[in-house]
Design an enzyme around this catalytic site. Structure first.
Site, PDB file in Angstrom:
ATOM      1  N   LYS A  50       0.887  -0.958   0.060  1.00 16.48           N
ATOM      2  CA  LYS A  50      -0.199   0.270  -0.346  1.00 16.48           C
ATOM      3  C   LYS A  50       0.942   1.341   0.022  1.00 16.48           C
ATOM      4  O   LYS A  50       0.334   1.882  -0.494  1.00 16.48           O
ATOM      5  CB  LYS A  50      -0.770   0.282   1.581  1.00 16.48           C
ATOM      6  CG  LYS A  50      -1.941  -1.281   1.332  1.00 16.48           C
ATOM      7  CD  LYS A  50      -2.576  -1.775   2.845  1.00 16.48           C
ATOM      8  CE  LYS A  50      -3.661  -2.858   2.020  1.00 16.48           C
ATOM      9  NZ  LYS A  50      -3.887  -2.944   3.368  1.00 16.48           N
ATOM     10  N   GLN A  94      -4.730  -2.028   9.624  1.00 20.33           N
ATOM     11  CA  GLN A  94      -5.019  -3.387   9.024  1.00 20.33           C
ATOM     12  C   GLN A  94      -5.063  -4.253   9.692  1.00 20.33           C
ATOM     13  O   GLN A  94      -4.732  -4.911  10.550  1.00 20.33           O
ATOM     14  CB  GLN A  94      -3.096  -3.303   9.050  1.00 20.33           C
ATOM     15  CG  GLN A  94      -2.605  -4.488   7.695  1.00 20.33           C
ATOM     16  CD  GLN A  94      -2.793  -4.574   6.642  1.00 20.33           C
ATOM     17  OE1 GLN A  94      -3.312  -4.200   5.696  1.00 20.33           O
ATOM     18  NE2 GLN A  94      -3.224  -5.963   5.785  1.00 20.33           N
ATOM     19  N   ASP A 117     -11.739   1.492   4.012  1.00 17.85           N
ATOM     20  CA  ASP A 117     -12.040   0.096   3.696  1.00 17.85           C
ATOM     21  C   ASP A 117     -13.409  -0.333   3.178  1.00 17.85           C
ATOM     22  O   ASP A 117     -13.715  -1.590   3.237  1.00 17.85           O
ATOM     23  CB  ASP A 117     -11.562  -0.557   5.106  1.00 17.85           C
ATOM     24  CG  ASP A 117      -9.910  -0.861   4.452  1.00 17.85           C
ATOM     25  OD1 ASP A 117      -9.396  -1.628   3.545  1.00 17.85           O
ATOM     26  OD2 ASP A 117      -9.113  -1.589   5.661  1.00 17.85           O
TER      27      ASP A 117
END
Ligand code: NDP
Length: 283
Positions: A50, A94, A117
């Protein structure tokens, strides 16, 4: 035919780079904050992917790496600070996180407008009722792949195998919202093949290596393999690609398939959120 996902991603990257430059010219610098709260090597690899893409596209990124002594309260405090920081456009935790942390509480404390997300109940709820929402990255990437084929979705029979919050459920909603007739299968589904055989669009997200064999696929189907399974033969998907390729019209490869569009979609979400700050200024 195996779908050339790399080419799709390459094209999208260029367009995203230009969008970032355009935003920079208008004084907006898209920025992502990443919270890493586990010791897993695979998570570090995902975060570094990322980070690299952020660098490549000109998106700013900052990371918070937390150790085992961190409490749920500590993580929520960081999130509160990031929620209030107008220079931060997206916040990502994460997953997985340390087992002692309350994942639900932490994810739900992210401001829905910064939930890159798309896991927040507000975004999932909006998706369900067909409102504009931040869409989770893997389903968003899958739609991009299907759309890039130039095939219509409306009226097609779609079968999704897997009903997780991060893939199965949101992709089912997206396909439904686009006019497909959707069936969702899972581990309790009786005679899976009976359903998959009917699919014009088959999306498989189970984490079961080569669950889908050629005899389970309709001739001419579009098959999207989301699975990433580490086996002694390397990384394989949930679809027996070699055999299915002969039956399906299109199938995504693993590796080098859906995973590539997932990371790209994350950055798209950051850029989209950053662009909203201009809409607000215009009001
Ligand atoms: P989950 O484990 O959360 O969900 C798996 C789903 O598959 C469940 O709904 C389960 O059913 C269903 N399932 C399991 N076994 C079977 C079976 N034999 N027949 C039918 N359905 C079955 O997984 P995720 O959705 O998080 O991930 C799925 C896969 O996709 C994994 O391999 C993961 O690594 C990969 N992945 C890839 C991404 C990418 O970017 N390419 C991103 C995210 C995930 P039930 O609900 O009944 O248990």
């Amino acid at each position: 035919m195996i779908i050339d996902v790399r080419s799709i991603v390459l094209k999208e990257k260029e367009s995203l780079k230009n969008k970032v430059k355009e935003l920079n010219r208008k004084g907006v610098n898209p920025k992502l904050a990443v919270i890493l709260a586990n010791n897993e090597e695979s998570s570090r690899i995902y975060v570094s992917k990322k980070r690299k893409l952020c660098e490549e596209l000109g998106v700013l990124e900052e990371e918070y790496e937390l150790d085992e002594t961190t409490t749920t309260q500590d993580v929520m405090q960081i999130i509160q600070k990031l929620n209030a920081d107008e220079n931060i456009h997206g916040i990502l935790v994460q997953l997985p996180i340390f087992k002692h942390l309350d994942e639900e509480k932490i994810l739900n404390s992210i401001e829905p407008e910064k939930d890159v997300d798309g896991f927040h109940p507000v975004n999932l709820g909006k998706l369900l009722i067909g409102q504009k929402a931040i869409v989770s990255c893997t389903p968003k990437g899958i739609m991009k792949i299907i759309d890039s084929l130039g095939e219509t979705i409306e009226g097609k029979r779609a079968v999704v195998v897997g009903r997780s919050r991060i893939v199965g459920k949101p992709i089912s909603c997206l396909l439904l919202n686009r006019g497909a007739t959707v069936t969702v299968c899972h581990s309790k589904t009786k005679d899976l093949k009976e359903h998959t055989k009917e699919a014009d669009i088959l999306v498989v997200a189970t984490g079961k290596p080569h669950l889908i064999t050629a005899d389970m696929v309709k001739k001419g189907a579009i098959v999207i393999d989301v699975g990433i399974n580490r086996t002694k033969d390397g990384i394989v998907g949930d679809v027996d690609t070699k055999a299915v390729e002969k039956i399906a019209k299109y199938v995504t490869p693993v590796p080098g398939g859906v995973g590539l569009t997932t990371v790209l979609s994350l950055l798209e979400n950051v850029v989209e959120i950053a662009s909203h700050s201009l809409d607000i200024e215009d009001e």
